[in-house]
Write a protein that holds these residues in place. Structure first.
Motif, PDB file in Angstrom:
ATOM      1  N   SER A  26       5.071  -8.478  -7.952  1.00 34.50           N
ATOM      2  CA  SER A  26       4.970  -8.849  -6.544  1.00 34.50           C
ATOM      3  C   SER A  26       4.293 -10.208  -6.442  1.00 34.50           C
ATOM      4  O   SER A  26       3.701 -10.694  -7.411  1.00 34.50           O
ATOM      5  N   ASP A  27       4.374 -10.822  -5.260  1.00 35.30           N
ATOM      6  CA  ASP A  27       3.559 -12.011  -5.022  1.00 35.30           C
ATOM      7  C   ASP A  27       2.193 -11.613  -4.457  1.00 35.30           C
ATOM      8  O   ASP A  27       1.309 -12.450  -4.318  1.00 35.30           O
ATOM      9  N   PHE A  28       2.043 -10.315  -4.109  1.00 38.36           N
ATOM     10  CA  PHE A  28       0.785  -9.747  -3.625  1.00 38.36           C
ATOM     11  C   PHE A  28       0.295 -10.446  -2.352  1.00 38.36           C
ATOM     12  O   PHE A  28      -0.911 -10.554  -2.117  1.00 38.36           O
ATOM     13  N   ILE A  29       1.239 -10.929  -1.537  1.00 37.83           N
ATOM     14  CA  ILE A  29       0.894 -11.482  -0.228  1.00 37.83           C
ATOM     15  C   ILE A  29       0.889 -10.324   0.758  1.00 37.83           C
ATOM     16  O   ILE A  29       1.857 -10.060   1.479  1.00 37.83           O
ATOM     17  N   ASP A  30      -0.189  -9.573   0.744  1.00 35.60           N
ATOM     18  CA  ASP A  30      -0.344  -8.393   1.589  1.00 35.60           C
ATOM     19  C   ASP A  30      -1.823  -8.045   1.636  1.00 35.60           C
ATOM     20  O   ASP A  30      -2.638  -8.690   0.964  1.00 35.60           O
ATOM     21  N   GLU A  31      -2.169  -7.029   2.402  1.00 36.25           N
ATOM     22  CA  GLU A  31      -3.571  -6.644   2.549  1.00 36.25           C
ATOM     23  C   GLU A  31      -3.729  -5.135   2.378  1.00 36.25           C
ATOM     24  O   GLU A  31      -2.765  -4.372   2.423  1.00 36.25           O
ATOM     25  N   ASN A  32      -4.979  -4.724   2.170  1.00 34.56           N
ATOM     26  CA  ASN A  32      -5.368  -3.302   2.178  1.00 34.56           C
ATOM     27  C   ASN A  32      -4.704  -2.464   1.079  1.00 34.56           C
ATOM     28  O   ASN A  32      -4.468  -1.273   1.263  1.00 34.56           O
ATOM     29  N   TYR A  33      -4.443  -3.080  -0.061  1.00 37.53           N
ATOM     30  CA  TYR A  33      -3.807  -2.337  -1.147  1.00 37.53           C
ATOM     31  C   TYR A  33      -4.713  -2.176  -2.374  1.00 37.53           C
ATOM     32  O   TYR A  33      -4.359  -1.469  -3.323  1.00 37.53           O
ATOM     33  N   HIS A  34      -5.874  -2.804  -2.388  1.00 38.43           N
ATOM     34  CA  HIS A  34      -6.717  -2.834  -3.588  1.00 38.43           C
ATOM     35  C   HIS A  34      -7.148  -1.441  -4.047  1.00 38.43           C
ATOM     36  O   HIS A  34      -7.169  -1.158  -5.251  1.00 38.43           O
ATOM     37  N   ASP A  35      -7.495  -0.555  -3.117  1.00 40.22           N
ATOM     38  CA  ASP A  35      -7.961   0.781  -3.503  1.00 40.22           C
ATOM     39  C   ASP A  35      -6.888   1.547  -4.258  1.00 40.22           C
ATOM     40  O   ASP A  35      -7.172   2.221  -5.259  1.00 40.22           O
ATOM     41  N   LEU A  36      -5.654   1.462  -3.779  1.00 45.42           N
ATOM     42  CA  LEU A  36      -4.572   2.195  -4.439  1.00 45.42           C
ATOM     43  C   LEU A  36      -4.180   1.550  -5.769  1.00 45.42           C
ATOM     44  O   LEU A  36      -3.793   2.245  -6.710  1.00 45.42           O
ATOM     45  N   LEU A  37      -4.289   0.227  -5.849  1.00 46.77           N
ATOM     46  CA  LEU A  37      -4.007  -0.437  -7.122  1.00 46.77           C
ATOM     47  C   LEU A  37      -5.055  -0.042  -8.157  1.00 46.77           C
ATOM     48  O   LEU A  37      -4.731   0.174  -9.328  1.00 46.77           O
ATOM     49  N   ARG A  38      -6.305   0.076  -7.724  1.00 47.13           N
ATOM     50  CA  ARG A  38      -7.365   0.531  -8.625  1.00 47.13           C
ATOM     51  C   ARG A  38      -7.112   1.972  -9.067  1.00 47.13           C
ATOM     52  O   ARG A  38      -7.271   2.307 -10.248  1.00 47.13           O
ATOM     53  N   ALA A  39      -6.710   2.829  -8.140  1.00 44.92           N
ATOM     54  CA  ALA A  39      -6.403   4.226  -8.477  1.00 44.92           C
ATOM     55  C   ALA A  39      -5.270   4.298  -9.495  1.00 44.92           C
ATOM     56  O   ALA A  39      -5.307   5.105 -10.429  1.00 44.92           O
ATOM     57  N   MET A  40      -4.283   3.414  -9.348  1.00 40.78           N
ATOM     58  CA  MET A  40      -3.171   3.386 -10.295  1.00 40.78           C
ATOM     59  C   MET A  40      -3.655   2.974 -11.685  1.00 40.78           C
ATOM     60  O   MET A  40      -3.204   3.515 -12.701  1.00 40.78           O
ATOM     61  N   SER A  41      -4.590   2.032 -11.741  1.00 41.12           N
ATOM     62  CA  SER A  41      -5.109   1.588 -13.040  1.00 41.12           C
ATOM     63  C   SER A  41      -5.905   2.689 -13.733  1.00 41.12           C
ATOM     64  O   SER A  41      -5.995   2.728 -14.959  1.00 41.12           O
ATOM     65  N   GLN A  42      -6.487   3.586 -12.942  1.00 32.31           N
ATOM     66  CA  GLN A  42      -7.272   4.690 -13.519  1.00 32.31           C
ATOM     67  C   GLN A  42      -6.380   5.816 -14.029  1.00 32.31           C
ATOM     68  O   GLN A  42      -6.702   6.476 -15.014  1.00 32.31           O
ATOM     69  N   MET A  43      -5.250   6.019 -13.363  1.00 35.78           N
ATOM     70  CA  MET A  43      -4.366   7.137 -13.705  1.00 35.78           C
ATOM     71  C   MET A  43      -3.271   6.747 -14.696  1.00 35.78           C
ATOM     72  O   MET A  43      -2.728   7.593 -15.389  1.00 35.78           O
TER      73      MET A  43
ATOM     74  N   LYS B 126       0.825  -1.205   0.000  1.00 36.99           N
ATOM     75  CA  LYS B 126       0.000   0.000   0.000  1.00 36.99           C
ATOM     76  C   LYS B 126       0.861   1.257   0.000  1.00 36.99           C
ATOM     77  O   LYS B 126       0.625   2.189  -0.775  1.00 36.99           O
ATOM     78  N   ALA B 127       1.881   1.291   0.849  1.00 40.02           N
ATOM     79  CA  ALA B 127       2.767   2.457   0.915  1.00 40.02           C
ATOM     80  C   ALA B 127       3.543   2.636  -0.388  1.00 40.02           C
ATOM     81  O   ALA B 127       3.739   3.762  -0.858  1.00 40.02           O
ATOM     82  N   ALA B 128       3.977   1.523  -0.986  1.00 42.25           N
ATOM     83  CA  ALA B 128       4.736   1.593  -2.240  1.00 42.25           C
ATOM     84  C   ALA B 128       3.870   2.122  -3.380  1.00 42.25           C
ATOM     85  O   ALA B 128       4.324   2.929  -4.204  1.00 42.25           O
ATOM     86  N   LEU B 129       2.609   1.675  -3.435  1.00 42.26           N
ATOM     87  CA  LEU B 129       1.689   2.174  -4.456  1.00 42.26           C
ATOM     88  C   LEU B 129       1.427   3.667  -4.261  1.00 42.26           C
ATOM     89  O   LEU B 129       1.413   4.443  -5.232  1.00 42.26           O
ATOM     90  N   GLY B 130       1.234   4.068  -3.004  1.00 43.25           N
ATOM     91  CA  GLY B 130       0.996   5.481  -2.701  1.00 43.25           C
ATOM     92  C   GLY B 130       2.174   6.351  -3.098  1.00 43.25           C
ATOM     93  O   GLY B 130       2.006   7.436  -3.665  1.00 43.25           O
TER      94      GLY B 130
END
Length: 290
Positions: free
Chosen positions: A184-201, A164-168
């Motif tokens: 990434s292996d995406f073994i983490d939590e609470n990052y979906h919102d920022l990944l979606r924001a990245m896909s939009q921008m 999440k911090a890296a995406l931000g």
């Protein structure tokens, strides 16, 4: 170390040649279309005509009372290609010669070399639960070779993961629309919102690294399993049906959920197994993106 870097670069070049040949053969065309500029930059103003996109109205100019004006845009010819790389301890899973981290470096190296050939601005950020290494995007072959060299040399100091911090961080530093590869292996939590924001921008490509041991651990009885990120050992019965089902379901669910979300967000998704030949998978990705 110089000889190791030279060996790594030679390996990357050979892989890239395989990919380029396969793409040009299958697509009967243009490898460079993969890295073409996908963003738009402001070019000029003109008066509004019926049918123009109202989203392009320049309200500041229009407010001056001389008529309604719309912004004109031109395609950015110089693409920015940026890599966001998970180098946390979970990437060390597998034998050293076939770890997720080694595969991640090779994939990023091949894509970096490809982007360099197309005169792209190139940069990357390697992260754990902190930014381990950041190179801002820049142009030129000298810079690109330095990017590939730093990719190869990168050894993380911390063990945890904070996707999440890296995406931000990436969203903050990349203001112009860019082609972003998240590995990434995406073994983490609470990052979906920022990944979606990245896909939009931005133009987003998600590359999930997996290791077969995470999906199917051999039946070894009761053994200690060390979590390198939490630095904690847990004893598990690897022969039990419950453990095998749980392990398979967790890995499968994580991959399927991420793949589904990427489809919803119109982001590209591929999965690569550590230690396996990833060239066919990258060829497939490039074919889809054409």
């Amino acid at each position: 170390m110089d000889s190791d870097i030279h060996s790594f670069l030679s390996h990357v070049v050979q892989l890239e040649i395989r990919i380029r040949k396969a793409i040009n053969t299958q697509m009967h065309g243009n490898f460079s279309s993969i890295f073409k500029g996908s963003g738009l930059e402001f070019s000029d103003l003109r008066q509004y005509h019926y049918g123009d996109d109202v989203r392009h109205i320049d309200w500041n100019t229009t407010a001056k009372g001389h008529g309604t004006f719309v912004k004109l845009f031109k395609e950015e010819k110089e693409q920015t290609v940026f890599f966001l790389l998970d180098v946390s301890a979970s990437q060390q899973v597998g034998r050293n010669s076939q770890s997720k981290l080694k595969t991640l470096k090779e994939v990023a190296g091949v894509l970096s070399f490809s982007a360099m050939q197309e005169a792209s601005h190139l940069g990357f950020c390697g992260f754990s639960d902190k930014n381990e290494k950041f190179m801002p995007p820049a142009m030129g072959k000298k810079h690109a070779y330095r990017v590939i060299s730093e990719l190869f040399k990168m050894e993380p100091e911390n063990t945890g993961t904070d996707l999440k911090a890296a995406l931000g961080f990436t969203l903050q530093v990349l203001k112009r629309r860019s082609l972003i590869f998240v590995l990434s292996d995406f073994i983490d939590e609470n990052y979906h919102d920022l990944l979606r924001a990245m896909s939009q921008m931005h133009d987003l490509v998600v590359i999930q690294l997996v290791d077969k041991q995470e999906i199917k651990l051999p039946s070894l009885g009761i053994i200690p399993i060390f979590d390198p990120e939490r630095k904690r050992t847990t004893w598990v019965n690897t022969s039990s049906k419950f453990f095998k089902n749980l392990q398979r379901e967790q890995g499968s669910h994580r991959a399927e959920e991420l793949k589904k979300l990427c489809k919803q967000w119109q982001a590209d998704y591929i999965s690569i197994r550590a230690g396996e030949d990833f060239v066919p998978t990258l060829v497939k990705l490039f074919t889809i993106r054409k």
